[in-house]
Design a protein around this motif. Sequence first.
Motif, mmCIF file in Angstrom:
data_model
loop_
_atom_site.group_PDB
_atom_site.id
_atom_site.type_symbol
_atom_site.label_atom_id
_atom_site.label_comp_id
_atom_site.label_asym_id
_atom_site.label_seq_id
_atom_site.Cartn_x
_atom_site.Cartn_y
_atom_site.Cartn_z
ATOM 1 N N LYS A 123 -37.710 -45.909 -77.224
ATOM 2 C CA LYS A 123 -38.937 -46.356 -76.543
ATOM 3 C C LYS A 123 -38.763 -46.455 -75.035
ATOM 4 O O LYS A 123 -39.719 -46.327 -74.277
ATOM 5 C CB LYS A 123 -39.403 -47.688 -77.138
ATOM 6 C CG LYS A 123 -38.447 -48.840 -76.950
ATOM 7 C CD LYS A 123 -38.867 -50.057 -77.777
ATOM 8 C CE LYS A 123 -38.359 -49.978 -79.197
ATOM 9 N NZ LYS A 123 -38.797 -51.029 -80.081
ATOM 10 N N ASP A 148 -40.800 -45.877 -83.999
ATOM 11 C CA ASP A 148 -40.943 -47.334 -83.938
ATOM 12 C C ASP A 148 -41.966 -47.745 -85.001
ATOM 13 O O ASP A 148 -43.044 -47.135 -85.097
ATOM 14 C CB ASP A 148 -41.448 -47.702 -82.523
ATOM 15 C CG ASP A 148 -40.878 -49.020 -82.042
ATOM 16 O OD1 ASP A 148 -40.322 -49.762 -82.866
ATOM 17 O OD2 ASP A 148 -40.982 -49.291 -80.833
ATOM 18 N N SER A 149 -41.654 -48.778 -85.792
ATOM 19 C CA SER A 149 -42.469 -49.074 -86.978
ATOM 20 C C SER A 149 -43.926 -49.403 -86.620
ATOM 21 O O SER A 149 -44.844 -48.972 -87.336
ATOM 22 C CB SER A 149 -41.856 -50.225 -87.773
ATOM 23 O OG SER A 149 -41.729 -51.357 -86.949
ATOM 24 N N GLU A 150 -44.121 -50.123 -85.504
ATOM 25 C CA GLU A 150 -45.491 -50.502 -85.125
ATOM 26 C C GLU A 150 -46.306 -49.260 -84.757
ATOM 27 O O GLU A 150 -47.472 -49.130 -85.129
ATOM 28 C CB GLU A 150 -45.473 -51.453 -83.918
ATOM 29 C CG GLU A 150 -44.817 -52.807 -84.175
ATOM 30 C CD GLU A 150 -43.292 -52.771 -84.193
ATOM 31 O OE1 GLU A 150 -42.706 -51.671 -84.011
ATOM 32 O OE2 GLU A 150 -42.674 -53.820 -84.404
ATOM 33 N N ASN A 215 -38.833 -56.743 -76.535
ATOM 34 C CA ASN A 215 -39.083 -55.575 -77.388
ATOM 35 C C ASN A 215 -40.587 -55.348 -77.552
ATOM 36 O O ASN A 215 -41.059 -54.215 -77.458
ATOM 37 C CB ASN A 215 -38.409 -55.754 -78.755
ATOM 38 C CG ASN A 215 -38.600 -54.527 -79.636
ATOM 39 O OD1 ASN A 215 -38.354 -53.410 -79.206
ATOM 40 N ND2 ASN A 215 -39.085 -54.726 -80.847
ATOM 41 N N GLU A 219 -42.865 -52.243 -76.333
ATOM 42 C CA GLU A 219 -43.722 -51.539 -77.296
ATOM 43 C C GLU A 219 -45.173 -51.458 -76.840
ATOM 44 O O GLU A 219 -45.885 -50.503 -77.166
ATOM 45 C CB GLU A 219 -43.635 -52.225 -78.665
ATOM 46 C CG GLU A 219 -42.272 -52.000 -79.301
ATOM 47 C CD GLU A 219 -42.120 -52.606 -80.674
ATOM 48 O OE1 GLU A 219 -41.074 -52.376 -81.307
ATOM 49 O OE2 GLU A 219 -43.036 -53.319 -81.135
HETATM 50 MG MG MG Z 1 -40.747 -51.887 -83.291
#
Ligand code: MG
Length: 383
Positions: A123, A148-150, A215, A219
Motif C-alpha cells: 500500500k 489489502d482486505s478492505e 494502517n 488505507e
Molecule cells: Mg488492510
Amino acid sequence: MKRIAILGSTGSIGVQALDVIKANPESFELEVITAHSNADLLVQQALEFKPNVVVIAREDLYEQVQQALQHEDIKVYAGSKALCSVVEMGTVDMVLTAMVGYAGLLPTIHAIKAGKQIALANKETLVVAGQLITSLAKEHGVNIYPVDSEHSAIFQCLAGEFHNPIEKIILTASGGPFRGRTAAELAEVTKAQALKHPNWDMGAKITIDSASLMNKGLEVIEAKWLFGLRNEQIEVVVHPQSIIHSLVQFEDGSIKAQLGLPDMKLPIQYALGYPNRLKSDFPRFSFLDYPQLTFEQPDLKTFRNLQLAFDAMERGGNMPCILNAANEVAVSAFLHDEVGFLQMSDIIESCMAKVAYIANPSYEDYVTTDEEARRLAAELINK
Ligand code: MG
Ligand code: NDP
C-alpha cells in the motif's frame, strides 16, 4: 495459466500467496520470487516451487543463494536493480507487490511500464505516489488489483457496478490491540503488546501500523487512488471483529459489504485469480460463531496517526510521501526500542511541518522528499 512474479515471497503476504499458488496449479505458474534478507527461506521456496528466477535484494547474500541453487535450472540475481528488471520479463503476466514499504515503489513503476498486471499488497506505493502510479497504469492499460482486505472487499462489492457512481465507501478497522486506551495508557505500551494483533497475523511493520491506526490512515489514501474517490467520500468505522471487510454505498443509498473470516488468503487469491473465483478450502464463516458484530467511531484524538493521514491526504502533493517516510522511520525506531509509542506521532507531525511541500511532485521529487523526511525523522529520534 497466469505467470506470477512475487516481490517479497518470504514475507507474510508472500508466504500465503505461495500457498494459494500451490493449491491452484492449473491456474498459476510461479515465474519469479524475491526476498531481502531471508536467504534460507528464499532457497527453500525456490527448491519447492522451482521458479525460473529468484532475486535476493541484499547483494552480500548472492553467493549463499547461488551456491544453494547451483544444481537447479534457476537464474539467481541480486540487488535492488534486479527487482526492477525481473518484473519486466516477457514470461511474467502479473506482479504481486508484497514487499514492505517505500522500496516497493520503483519495482512497481517498472512493472506498470512493462504492461504487467499488478496485484497490489504494498500500500505504501499508492500512499507515496498515488497520482503517478494511477496515471501510469492508465497510460499503459494496466489494472491494479487490490490485495489489502478492505480494498478487496470494496473491489468485490463493485463487481457488476463499475458504471455506477460510488456515493461513499466505509473502511472497517479492527481498532488494533489498544482500542479504547487513553493517551496516558498508550504512552506506556510495549513493543511486545503492540505486536500482538487481535485478529490478523502479519509482518511487523503493518502490525505496528495497525496498533497506531496508521494502517487505516494509509488505507484511506490507498482507497482514494484505487477507486478514484474524493477525500470526503471515504469514511472509517471501527469494527473489532474484522468480519465485514469494508462497504460501498451507491447513489441510491444501497450499501454492499463483503464478509468473511480474517484470512488474507482470500483477498490474495481473488486478486491473483481475477476475474474468476477459484474454489478454496479456506475456513468458512458462520454468523452463529459471531452473534455480535459491533461498530464504533475511531478515536482520532488519541490515535493521532489516523488524523495525520487524513491531514496528509487533504494537503495532497508530497505530504503523504512525507507521512509515509517519517512513519517508516518511526516504526523502525519503535521496534528497536528507541522511541515510545506516542513519539511516533510526534515525529510524523514534525516531519509534515518541516519538510518542503511540493504540490505537483515528479518521481524525482518523491525520491528527494522521502530522503529528506527520513533524514529529519532520524535526527528527531537521535535527539
Ligand atoms: Mg488492510
Ligand atoms: P513482511 O515484513 O512480512 O514481508 C516483507 C517482504 O518484503 C519480505 O519478503 C522481505 O524480505 C521483503 N523486503 C523487505 N524490505 C525489502 C527491501 N528493501 N527490498 C526488497 N524486499 C524487501 O510484510 P507483510 O507481508 O506483512 O506486508 C507486505 C506488504 O503488504 C506491506 O506493504 C503491507 O502493508 C501489505 N499488507 C500486508 C498484509 C498482511 O496481512 N501481512 C495485509 C494487507 C497489506 P525478507 O523477509 O527476506 O527480509
